[in-house]
Design a protein around this motif. Structure first.
Motif, mmCIF file in Angstrom:
data_model
loop_
_atom_site.group_PDB
_atom_site.id
_atom_site.type_symbol
_atom_site.label_atom_id
_atom_site.label_comp_id
_atom_site.label_asym_id
_atom_site.label_seq_id
_atom_site.Cartn_x
_atom_site.Cartn_y
_atom_site.Cartn_z
ATOM 1 N N SER A 1 0.825 -1.209 0.000
ATOM 2 C CA SER A 1 0.000 0.000 0.000
ATOM 3 C C SER A 1 0.862 1.262 0.000
ATOM 4 O O SER A 1 0.613 2.201 -0.761
ATOM 5 C CB SER A 1 -0.925 -0.007 1.219
ATOM 6 N N ILE A 2 1.907 1.267 0.845
ATOM 7 C CA ILE A 2 2.785 2.430 0.924
ATOM 8 C C ILE A 2 3.577 2.603 -0.365
ATOM 9 O O ILE A 2 3.722 3.723 -0.879
ATOM 10 C CB ILE A 2 3.728 2.292 2.144
ATOM 11 N N THR A 3 4.070 1.497 -0.930
ATOM 12 C CA THR A 3 4.828 1.612 -2.178
ATOM 13 C C THR A 3 3.930 2.027 -3.336
ATOM 14 O O THR A 3 4.387 2.731 -4.243
ATOM 15 C CB THR A 3 5.539 0.285 -2.515
ATOM 16 N N ASP A 4 2.674 1.622 -3.317
ATOM 17 C CA ASP A 4 1.732 2.083 -4.342
ATOM 18 C C ASP A 4 1.614 3.605 -4.307
ATOM 19 O O ASP A 4 1.648 4.279 -5.350
ATOM 20 C CB ASP A 4 0.352 1.458 -4.133
ATOM 21 N N ASP A 5 1.468 4.155 -3.096
ATOM 22 C CA ASP A 5 1.370 5.611 -2.945
ATOM 23 C C ASP A 5 2.634 6.299 -3.429
ATOM 24 O O ASP A 5 2.588 7.311 -4.147
ATOM 25 C CB ASP A 5 1.118 5.972 -1.478
#
Length: 399
Positions: free
Chosen positions: A47-51
């Motif tokens: 999720s964080i890497t997607d952002d």
């Protein structure tokens, strides 16, 4: 609401306008966010890497300060709690760091983005040349469109060169990289007026205009199960960053899309406002990155010259030298009553300074056989306690 802390009650803060134009961000992610019961929390990492990937496509540079190596190693080895032994913690970091980086490589690989691992100790940032080398490496990686992932080098670090926690490290990296925003992702929604894990009536504070003793008192000193900083260290980091003129947002890293929402200016987490008058990056480095190696006690005349007249410290005003330090080290400058007045970089070794204290500048060379400078501490390398805009002691400011 809490009127003395919540400025937005009468003067709403336009977060979108505050963050508009920021092109470089430091994102710190804590162990409590990155780890699950059975190891690394892959869903949160993705999720964080997607952002981050989406923000980078919008030409925003991201520097990631990531905890999780020791926590990852703890799960792999099969221990139930973080050990007290330094050697065991270092061994766990050695086991867990590769898993942590592999998880990031795989997550960013889905977006065809590359990552780089940077492991540092405080000693790497204390020396100016190594500090600038680290900065050049970081900026080169960003220019190559590679995401730097920074962590403390737990496998070799000792107490004397520890940052204390990755919150403190994230503040130093914000200074080093000249980033425009620090986002600190934790397992809470932000800073509350009470510990929400204990008090059901705890209220989230939306905006902090200035970190003072009252605000520091709200921060819980209870660390998470796998982390060691707690909310108190996040508040300290935000205070240091505010003195650069940079805002901080402490927000919940478990929320999907949290980074995108923060950058859009949505009311996520607690916003710590930047101070209107900020320190230059060099003085910030002296005040918060270099560790004091000793003390210099000065007389009343020197105290007046420093505090009221903006002068440098000369050997004639030195009354006592405490500890051992070398040229270029940071030292605390103390009044005869023991009050910490300033911190600065010295131009003389402690042994040489003991020989010339109380002496006029014209007599330095005759005593030592050489003269580096007229000043013991030049005003350009001096940070006064009052410049830090906080009532705490200088030693406490170091975190």
């Amino acid at each position: 609401m809490i009127p003395e802390l919540q400025k937005s009650a009468v003067e709403p803060v336009d977060r979108e306008a505050l963050f508009r134009g920021i092109r470089r961000i430091v994102v710190k992610v804590g162990s409590g966010v990155l780890t699950a019961v059975d190891g690394l929390n892959q869903a949160v990492i993705e999720s964080i890497t997607d952002d981050i990937a989406e923000l980078r496509r919008k030409k925003v540079e991201i520097i990631l300060v990531s905890s999780g190596a020791i926590a990852s190693g703890l799960r792999k080895v099969g221990l139930k709690k973080r050990p007290e032994s330094v050697s065991q913690q270092q061994a766990l970091a050695a086991v867990g760091q590769s898993s942590l980086m592999r998880a990031y490589e795989e997550a960013f690989g889905r977006h065809r983005q590359k990552v780089a691992q940077i492991l540092v100790t405080r000693d790497d940032l204390t020396h100016r040349r190594r500090y600038l080398n680290a900065r050049n490496t970081l900026l080169t990686l960003l220019s190559w469109r590679i995401v730097p992932i920074i962590n403390e080098n737990d496998t070799v670090v000792v107490d004397e060169i520890k940052f204390g926690d990755n919150d403190n490290l994230s503040a130093m990296i914000t200074c080093l990289s000249e980033a425009g925003l620090l986002v600190n992702l934790t397992n809470l929604d932000g800073l509350f007026d009470k510990d929400p894990r204990v008090h059901e009536d705890a209220r989230l504070i939306d905006v902090i205009d200035k970190v003072d003793r009252r605000v520091s008192g709200y921060a819980s000193t209870i660390p998470g199960f796998l982390g060691k900083g707690g909310m108190a260290s996040k508040v300290k980091a935000a205070r240091k960053v505010a003195l650069l003129g940079v805002p901080t947002v402490v927000a919940n890293g478990f929320k999907a899309g949290i980074l995108k929402r923060v950058l859009k200016g949505e009311a996520e987490g607690t916003l710590f406002m930047p101070r209107p008058v900020s320190l230059c990056h060099r003085k910030h480095w002296i005040a918060f990155t270099k560790s004091p190696r000793g003390q210099i006690v000065i007389d009343k005349g020197a105290e007046t010259a420093l505090l009221q007249n903006g002068k440098s410290l000369l050997p004639s005003g030195v009354k006592e030298v405490v500890g051992r330090f070398s040229l270029g080290d940071a030292v605390l400058i103390v009044s005869e009553e023991g009050e910490n007045l300033a911190v600065g970089m010295v131009n003389y070794h402690s042994g040489d300074l003991r020989k010339i204290m109380g002496v006029r500048t014209s007599g330095i060379e005759a005593i030592l056989g050489f003269k580096h400078e007229d000043e013991v501490v030049h005003r350009d390398n001096l940070v006064l306690a009052r410049q830090l805009d906080e009532g705490d002691d200088l030693c406490q400011w170091r975190g």
